[in-house]
Design a protein around this motif. Sequence first.
Motif, PDB file in Angstrom:
ATOM      1  N   CYS A   8      19.894 -13.574   8.735  1.00 21.74           N
ATOM      2  CA  CYS A   8      19.693 -12.612   7.655  1.00 21.74           C
ATOM      3  C   CYS A   8      20.978 -12.464   6.856  1.00 21.74           C
ATOM      4  O   CYS A   8      22.001 -13.076   7.178  1.00 21.74           O
ATOM      5  CB  CYS A   8      19.193 -11.271   8.188  1.00 21.74           C
ATOM      6  SG  CYS A   8      20.349 -10.381   9.250  1.00 21.74           S
ATOM      7  N   PHE A   9      20.911 -11.647   5.829  1.00 23.20           N
ATOM      8  CA  PHE A   9      22.001 -11.541   4.876  1.00 23.20           C
ATOM      9  C   PHE A   9      22.230 -10.097   4.460  1.00 23.20           C
ATOM     10  O   PHE A   9      21.290  -9.312   4.348  1.00 23.20           O
ATOM     11  CB  PHE A   9      21.658 -12.366   3.626  1.00 23.20           C
ATOM     12  CG  PHE A   9      22.699 -12.246   2.561  1.00 23.20           C
ATOM     13  CD1 PHE A   9      23.828 -13.037   2.605  1.00 23.20           C
ATOM     14  CD2 PHE A   9      22.575 -11.320   1.550  1.00 23.20           C
ATOM     15  CE1 PHE A   9      24.822 -12.899   1.647  1.00 23.20           C
ATOM     16  CE2 PHE A   9      23.561 -11.172   0.581  1.00 23.20           C
ATOM     17  CZ  PHE A   9      24.687 -11.971   0.634  1.00 23.20           C
ATOM     18  N   PHE A  50      14.998 -17.408   7.206  1.00 26.51           N
ATOM     19  CA  PHE A  50      16.052 -16.697   6.490  1.00 26.51           C
ATOM     20  C   PHE A  50      15.458 -15.438   5.871  1.00 26.51           C
ATOM     21  O   PHE A  50      14.414 -15.494   5.226  1.00 26.51           O
ATOM     22  CB  PHE A  50      16.652 -17.598   5.403  1.00 26.51           C
ATOM     23  CG  PHE A  50      17.326 -18.816   5.980  1.00 26.51           C
ATOM     24  CD1 PHE A  50      18.655 -18.773   6.374  1.00 26.51           C
ATOM     25  CD2 PHE A  50      16.626 -20.004   6.162  1.00 26.51           C
ATOM     26  CE1 PHE A  50      19.280 -19.888   6.930  1.00 26.51           C
ATOM     27  CE2 PHE A  50      17.233 -21.128   6.712  1.00 26.51           C
ATOM     28  CZ  PHE A  50      18.562 -21.065   7.091  1.00 26.51           C
ATOM     29  N   ILE A  51      16.139 -14.290   6.094  1.00 26.97           N
ATOM     30  CA  ILE A  51      15.644 -13.000   5.606  1.00 26.97           C
ATOM     31  C   ILE A  51      16.627 -12.410   4.599  1.00 26.97           C
ATOM     32  O   ILE A  51      17.811 -12.264   4.889  1.00 26.97           O
ATOM     33  CB  ILE A  51      15.457 -11.978   6.749  1.00 26.97           C
ATOM     34  CG1 ILE A  51      14.615 -12.549   7.893  1.00 26.97           C
ATOM     35  CG2 ILE A  51      14.814 -10.694   6.207  1.00 26.97           C
ATOM     36  CD1 ILE A  51      14.538 -11.627   9.118  1.00 26.97           C
ATOM     37  N   CYS A  63      18.698 -15.275  -1.502  1.00 24.15           N
ATOM     38  CA  CYS A  63      17.281 -15.648  -1.537  1.00 24.15           C
ATOM     39  C   CYS A  63      17.090 -16.939  -2.332  1.00 24.15           C
ATOM     40  O   CYS A  63      16.377 -17.852  -1.897  1.00 24.15           O
ATOM     41  CB  CYS A  63      16.452 -14.513  -2.127  1.00 24.15           C
ATOM     42  SG  CYS A  63      14.676 -14.818  -2.077  1.00 24.15           S
ATOM     43  N   GLU A  64      17.741 -17.030  -3.478  1.00 22.05           N
ATOM     44  CA  GLU A  64      17.629 -18.242  -4.291  1.00 22.05           C
ATOM     45  C   GLU A  64      18.157 -19.461  -3.549  1.00 22.05           C
ATOM     46  O   GLU A  64      17.538 -20.538  -3.581  1.00 22.05           O
ATOM     47  CB  GLU A  64      18.376 -18.054  -5.620  1.00 22.05           C
ATOM     48  CG  GLU A  64      17.643 -17.117  -6.560  1.00 22.05           C
ATOM     49  CD  GLU A  64      18.455 -16.608  -7.734  1.00 22.05           C
ATOM     50  OE1 GLU A  64      17.830 -16.099  -8.685  1.00 22.05           O
ATOM     51  OE2 GLU A  64      19.701 -16.691  -7.711  1.00 22.05           O
ATOM     52  N   GLU A  79      11.912 -15.016   4.061  1.00 21.59           N
ATOM     53  CA  GLU A  79      11.251 -13.710   4.103  1.00 21.59           C
ATOM     54  C   GLU A  79      11.962 -12.730   3.183  1.00 21.59           C
ATOM     55  O   GLU A  79      13.185 -12.609   3.205  1.00 21.59           O
ATOM     56  CB  GLU A  79      11.263 -13.175   5.534  1.00 21.59           C
ATOM     57  CG  GLU A  79      10.643 -11.816   5.695  1.00 21.59           C
ATOM     58  CD  GLU A  79      10.626 -11.333   7.146  1.00 21.59           C
ATOM     59  OE1 GLU A  79      10.208 -10.181   7.370  1.00 21.59           O
ATOM     60  OE2 GLU A  79      11.042 -12.090   8.045  1.00 21.59           O
ATOM     61  N   ALA A  80      11.186 -12.005   2.395  1.00 27.21           N
ATOM     62  CA  ALA A  80      11.696 -10.907   1.580  1.00 27.21           C
ATOM     63  C   ALA A  80      11.455  -9.620   2.362  1.00 27.21           C
ATOM     64  O   ALA A  80      10.312  -9.253   2.619  1.00 27.21           O
ATOM     65  CB  ALA A  80      10.973 -10.851   0.241  1.00 27.21           C
ATOM     66  N   ALA A  81      12.542  -8.965   2.791  1.00 26.65           N
ATOM     67  CA  ALA A  81      12.439  -7.680   3.494  1.00 26.65           C
ATOM     68  C   ALA A  81      12.671  -6.585   2.454  1.00 26.65           C
ATOM     69  O   ALA A  81      13.774  -6.421   1.933  1.00 26.65           O
ATOM     70  CB  ALA A  81      13.467  -7.596   4.613  1.00 26.65           C
ATOM     71  N   ILE A  82      11.616  -5.877   2.142  1.00 25.18           N
ATOM     72  CA  ILE A  82      11.638  -4.910   1.050  1.00 25.18           C
ATOM     73  C   ILE A  82      11.655  -3.494   1.625  1.00 25.18           C
ATOM     74  O   ILE A  82      10.788  -3.150   2.425  1.00 25.18           O
ATOM     75  CB  ILE A  82      10.405  -5.137   0.148  1.00 25.18           C
ATOM     76  CG1 ILE A  82      10.460  -6.576  -0.397  1.00 25.18           C
ATOM     77  CG2 ILE A  82      10.337  -4.110  -0.963  1.00 25.18           C
ATOM     78  CD1 ILE A  82       9.171  -7.039  -0.995  1.00 25.18           C
TER      79      ILE A  82
END
Length: 170
Positions: A8-9, A50-51, A63-64, A79-82
């Motif tokens: 993750c980031f 990758f999140i 993300c890009e 994955e987009a964790a919103i």
Amino acid sequence: MERERTCCFTGHRPEKLPWGSDEGDPRCTALKERLRDMLEEAYQAGYRHFISGMARGTDLYFCEAALALRDERPGITVEAAIPCEEQAARWPEEERQRYFNLIGRCDLETMVQHHYDRGCMLRRNRYMVDRSSRLIAVYDGMLGGTMYTLTYAMKQGLEVLILDPEGNLN
């Protein structure tokens, strides 16, 4: 997703970056290249999921880069964790379009909660860390959400890789 294969980031929004929102700045271009290299290295080390927390600034760069890597390497999911439905509601229109375009390209979209409250960003960050074994961070030492996420990740035993926005790897 397997935690040991998940990265993750966390990182700064444009207001905390030396170049602000000017992604044409050579320092921004260099940071994006270093992020891309770190993702390639993570792939070589076995990471496949990758999140991104999808905040303005470095989250979107991450993300890009993850989506670009997915287009070149097999077996990658992004994955987009919103944190909440309203995350991008007050963003400038161009950034909102970028955000929704990226979410549409992700393999998985996780909404941590429906409505905004003071703790939703924190819960989003914990969600990402709790499902990962590596954290990549763009961090320059400032207090705030990035520092909190780094501290939490270290307490949880994640491998933490820190990129200084100006180019130093810590």
